[in-house]
Design a protein around this motif. Structure first.
Motif, mmCIF file in Angstrom:
data_model
loop_
_atom_site.group_PDB
_atom_site.id
_atom_site.type_symbol
_atom_site.label_atom_id
_atom_site.label_comp_id
_atom_site.label_asym_id
_atom_site.label_seq_id
_atom_site.Cartn_x
_atom_site.Cartn_y
_atom_site.Cartn_z
ATOM 1 N N GLU A 98 0.745 -1.329 -0.016
ATOM 2 C CA GLU A 98 -0.077 0.074 -0.089
ATOM 3 C C GLU A 98 0.906 1.377 -0.091
ATOM 4 N N HIS A 99 1.829 1.162 0.764
ATOM 5 C CA HIS A 99 2.920 2.336 0.880
ATOM 6 C C HIS A 99 3.460 2.732 -0.650
ATOM 7 N N PHE A 100 4.087 1.723 -1.049
ATOM 8 C CA PHE A 100 4.628 1.766 -2.371
ATOM 9 C C PHE A 100 3.569 2.272 -3.298
ATOM 10 N N GLU A 101 2.449 1.712 -3.393
ATOM 11 C CA GLU A 101 1.386 2.067 -4.365
ATOM 12 C C GLU A 101 0.802 3.331 -4.311
ATOM 13 N N GLN A 102 0.973 3.968 -3.121
ATOM 14 C CA GLN A 102 0.582 5.341 -2.762
ATOM 15 C C GLN A 102 1.647 6.035 -3.499
ATOM 16 N N GLU A 103 2.961 6.038 -3.271
ATOM 17 C CA GLU A 103 3.727 6.936 -4.049
ATOM 18 C C GLU A 103 3.785 6.688 -5.332
ATOM 19 N N ASN A 104 3.660 5.484 -5.923
ATOM 20 C CA ASN A 104 3.814 5.106 -7.283
ATOM 21 C C ASN A 104 2.453 5.914 -8.088
ATOM 22 N N ARG A 105 1.369 6.192 -7.528
ATOM 23 C CA ARG A 105 0.215 6.847 -7.833
ATOM 24 C C ARG A 105 0.782 8.286 -8.033
ATOM 25 N N TRP A 106 1.193 8.909 -6.987
ATOM 26 C CA TRP A 106 1.833 10.066 -7.047
ATOM 27 C C TRP A 106 2.634 10.457 -8.132
ATOM 28 N N MET A 107 3.760 9.454 -8.144
ATOM 29 C CA MET A 107 4.926 9.610 -9.382
ATOM 30 C C MET A 107 4.173 9.403 -10.550
ATOM 31 N N ALA A 108 3.146 8.599 -10.890
ATOM 32 C CA ALA A 108 2.523 8.555 -12.317
ATOM 33 C C ALA A 108 1.800 9.799 -12.555
ATOM 34 N N ALA A 109 1.161 10.483 -11.551
ATOM 35 C CA ALA A 109 0.176 11.518 -11.802
ATOM 36 C C ALA A 109 1.203 12.902 -12.189
ATOM 37 N N VAL A 110 2.148 13.024 -11.741
ATOM 38 C CA VAL A 110 2.899 13.992 -12.271
ATOM 39 C C VAL A 110 4.222 13.664 -13.004
ATOM 40 N N ASN A 111 4.078 12.618 -13.586
ATOM 41 C CA ASN A 111 5.230 12.135 -14.580
ATOM 42 C C ASN A 111 6.702 12.233 -13.727
ATOM 43 N N PHE A 112 6.652 11.740 -12.696
ATOM 44 C CA PHE A 112 7.897 12.109 -11.993
ATOM 45 C C PHE A 112 8.859 11.222 -12.556
ATOM 46 N N PRO A 113 10.270 11.639 -12.987
ATOM 47 C CA PRO A 113 11.285 11.057 -13.612
ATOM 48 C C PRO A 113 12.275 10.490 -12.526
ATOM 49 N N ASP A 159 -4.797 17.581 -7.724
ATOM 50 C CA ASP A 159 -4.652 18.588 -8.319
ATOM 51 C C ASP A 159 -3.287 19.047 -8.211
ATOM 52 N N ILE A 160 -2.822 20.130 -9.405
ATOM 53 C CA ILE A 160 -1.534 20.626 -9.325
ATOM 54 C C ILE A 160 -1.773 21.906 -9.403
ATOM 55 N N ALA A 161 -1.053 22.783 -8.300
ATOM 56 C CA ALA A 161 -1.408 24.103 -8.350
ATOM 57 C C ALA A 161 -0.437 24.744 -9.157
ATOM 58 N N HIS A 162 0.685 24.270 -9.542
ATOM 59 C CA HIS A 162 1.839 24.959 -10.556
ATOM 60 C C HIS A 162 2.270 23.944 -11.648
ATOM 61 N N PRO A 163 1.240 23.649 -12.506
ATOM 62 C CA PRO A 163 1.625 22.681 -13.634
ATOM 63 C C PRO A 163 2.803 23.253 -14.526
ATOM 64 N N GLU A 164 2.716 24.452 -14.588
ATOM 65 C CA GLU A 164 4.231 24.878 -15.500
ATOM 66 C C GLU A 164 5.471 24.369 -14.814
ATOM 67 N N LYS A 165 5.425 23.896 -13.600
ATOM 68 C CA LYS A 165 6.892 23.396 -13.004
ATOM 69 C C LYS A 165 6.907 21.946 -13.378
ATOM 70 N N LEU A 166 5.921 21.279 -13.872
ATOM 71 C CA LEU A 166 5.965 19.755 -14.207
ATOM 72 C C LEU A 166 7.279 19.435 -15.057
ATOM 73 N N SER A 167 7.956 18.402 -14.909
ATOM 74 C CA SER A 167 8.929 17.837 -15.780
ATOM 75 C C SER A 167 8.317 17.268 -16.875
ATOM 76 N N GLY A 168 9.116 17.318 -18.171
ATOM 77 C CA GLY A 168 8.550 16.786 -19.316
ATOM 78 C C GLY A 168 9.441 15.268 -19.243
ATOM 79 N N VAL A 169 10.372 15.226 -18.277
ATOM 80 C CA VAL A 169 11.308 13.976 -18.350
ATOM 81 C C VAL A 169 10.352 12.770 -17.921
ATOM 82 N N SER A 170 10.744 11.680 -18.709
ATOM 83 C CA SER A 170 10.052 10.550 -18.130
ATOM 84 C C SER A 170 10.991 9.415 -18.163
#
Length: 154
Positions: free
Chosen positions: A52-67, A133-144
Motif C-alpha cells: 500500500e505504501h509503495f502503491e501510494q507513492e507510485n500513484r503520485w509519481m505517475a500523476a506528475v510524470n516524476f522522472p 490537483d497541481i497548483a503549478h503545472p508549469e513546473k512539471l517535468s517533461g522527462v519520464s
C-alpha cells in the motif's frame, strides 16, 4: 532485534508521506519484535503495508510524470520481501531475520534520497495528494523514465 526509531531525518514535510512512513516504522518494529511463531504473520502484515505504501507513492509519481527509477526500486524491494517470506515460511528463519536487520538502513537511505526528492517535487508543483490537483503545472517535468527491461531504470 533493534527497533527502528522515528527521527527528524525521516520527517520529509509531506504529511501523507510522513504518516505512511511512521506506519512503516511501526510495522517494522512489530516484525522485528515478533517471536518466531508469529514471524510469518507479522511479515505478511509488513508486506501488506509496504504494498500500500509503495502503491501510494507510485500513484503520485505517475500523476506528475516524476522522472527516475523510484518505482523500479519499489518493485525490487517487494520482490525481495516476497521471496524472503516464501523461504522463511519454508523454514529459513535466519534469512527472514537477516531481512529485518537490513531494512532500517535501506529505509533510511530510501527515505532521505528518493522519497525526499519526490516530496520536494510534489511540494514544488503544489501537488494535492488527496485530489491530485497541481497548483503549478508549469513546473512539471517533461522527462519520464521507462522501467522496461533494458532501460536505464531496469
Amino acid at each position: 532485534m533493534k527497533r527502528m526509531e522515528w527521527n527528524d531525518t525521516l520527517e520529509l514535510g509531506l504529511a501523507p508521506m510522513d504518516a505512511t512512513h511512521r506506519e512503516f516504522v511501526e510495522c517494522y518494529n512489530a516484525l522485528a519484535e515478533a517471536p518466531e511463531a508469529d514471524f510469518i504473520d507479522c511479515l505478511d502484515a509488513f508486506i501488506a503495508h509496504t504494498v500500500e505504501h509503495f502503491e501510494q507513492e507510485n500513484r503520485w509519481m505517475a500523476a506528475v510524470n516524476f522522472p527516475g527509477c523510484h518505482k523500479a526500486e519499489h518493485d525490487r524491494v517487494l520482490t525481495v520481501l516476497r521471496d524472503v517470506r516464501r523461504l522463511a515460511a519454508a523454514g529459513d528463519m535466519a534469512l527472514g531475520r537477516r531481512l529485518v536487520e537490513e531494512l532500517p538502513p535501506w529505509f533510511e537511505n530510501h527515505a532521505s534520497g528518493m522519497d525526499a526528492a519526490l516530496a520536494f517535487h510534489l511540494e514544488t508543483i503544489g501537488f494535492d495528494t488527496g485530489s491530485g490537483d497541481i497548483a503549478h503545472p508549469e513546473k512539471l517535468s517533461g522527462v519520464s523514465c521507462s522501467t522496461a527491461e533494458g532501460s536505464a531504470c531496469g
